[in-house]
Scaffold this motif. Structure first.
Motif, PDB file in Angstrom:
ATOM      1  N   LYS A  21       0.828  -1.217   0.000  1.00  0.00           N
ATOM      2  CA  LYS A  21       0.000   0.000   0.000  1.00  0.00           C
ATOM      3  C   LYS A  21       0.858   1.261   0.000  1.00  0.00           C
ATOM      4  CE  LYS A  21      -1.996  -1.101   3.847  1.00  0.00           C
ATOM      5  NZ  LYS A  21      -1.494  -2.467   3.935  1.00  0.00           N
ATOM      6  N   SER A  22       1.882   1.278   0.874  1.00  0.00           N
ATOM      7  CA  SER A  22       2.716   2.486   0.964  1.00  0.00           C
ATOM      8  C   SER A  22       3.477   2.700  -0.330  1.00  0.00           C
ATOM      9  CB  SER A  22       3.682   2.379   2.136  1.00  0.00           C
ATOM     10  OG  SER A  22       2.971   2.086   3.309  1.00  0.00           O
ATOM     11  N   GLU A  26       3.050   5.982  -2.645  1.00  0.00           N
ATOM     12  CA  GLU A  26       4.163   6.851  -3.062  1.00  0.00           C
ATOM     13  C   GLU A  26       4.081   7.152  -4.553  1.00  0.00           C
ATOM     14  OE1 GLU A  26       8.166   5.564  -2.027  1.00  0.00           O
ATOM     15  OE2 GLU A  26       7.419   5.111  -0.006  1.00  0.00           O
ATOM     16  N   ASP A  37      -3.143   9.179   4.378  1.00  0.00           N
ATOM     17  CA  ASP A  37      -3.360   7.855   4.958  1.00  0.00           C
ATOM     18  C   ASP A  37      -3.879   7.983   6.383  1.00  0.00           C
ATOM     19  OD1 ASP A  37      -1.245   7.416   6.977  1.00  0.00           O
ATOM     20  OD2 ASP A  37       0.132   7.427   5.280  1.00  0.00           O
TER      21      ASP A  37
END
Ligand code: ADP
Length: 207
Positions: A21-22, A26, A37
């Protein structure tokens, strides 16, 4: 021009722990997409000067503050750790505020759509406030390996987190779009770029 034309539609981005997800988030940011988030919003609502911090200090006492006036998260965690009633009090205070923070922040975006990243998008019911859901999916062996490499935690710990999260199939059931993150980062970025181009063609998240 009406406000509806300038308010971005909301894409919810979710996936299990270590799914990417991160890394996906990005890429959206690199593409110029407005994004928040769940963790960021949780920090913002307790910044000095915000009403939630004053309520917390009033309830738990000044021991939950650091010398610089910021919330001492470790001290607060300690206080609610063994006391479910206090934890509940805190959640009832913060959850609605965090929700408001997230969606008012997203509404300020100047991109055609904005992204809300949350590991608990489905579990929390917040997916209902989004117009579209993107799930980052990954085979479980890769998910565990990447989480272990990132967090230096134990395999048991990762299994415990996996057990507490929604089963993969149920998450996928809520997906409008799925990215399978089983290649390298370049492959992930290419998939996000392709979706971004598609999203730019949508109105209100629908074709
Ligand atoms: P999440 O935010 O869903 O928990 P992350 O984006 O932090 O997951 O990804 C978990 C770990 O795997 C991170 O260390 C990240 O850099 C790495 N990672 C994510 N996607 C890939 C990929 N396609 N190839 C290699 N490593 C990846």
């Amino acid at each position: 021009m009406t406000t509806a034309a300038t308010t971005p539609w909301i894409l919810g981005l979710t996936g299990g722990i270590g799914s990417g997800k991160s890394a996906a988030a990005e890429r959206f940011v690199e593409l110029g997409v407005h994004l928040v988030d769940a963790d960021q919003a949780a920090r913002w609502v307790v910044e000095p000067g915000r009403p939630a911090l004053a309520s917390i200090v009033e309830h738990f006492g000044p021991a939950v503050l650091q010398a610089d006036g910021q919330l001492d998260r470790a001290a607060l965690r300690q206080l609610i750790f063994t006391d479910p009633a206090q934890r509940k009090w805190l959640e009832q205070l913060l959850h609605p505020l965090i929700g408001q923070e997230i969606f008012s922040y997203l509404a300020k975006g100047r991109s055609p759509y904005a992204v809300y990243v949350s590991p608990l998008l489905i579990e929390s019911g917040q997916y209902r406030k989004t117009q579209r859901v993107l799930v980052i999916d990954v085979p479980q062996t890769l998910q565990v390996a990447r989480t272990l490499a990132r967090d230096h935690t134990s395999a048991e710990q990762v299994q415990a987190i996996l057990q507490a999260q929604l089963p993969r199939e149920e998450r996928l059931h809520h997906a409008d779009d799925v990215v399978v993150n089983d290649g390298d980062l370049g492959h992930l970025h290419a998939q996000i770029d392709r979706l971004h181009n598609f999203y730019l063609t949508l109105r209100g998240g629908q074709p």
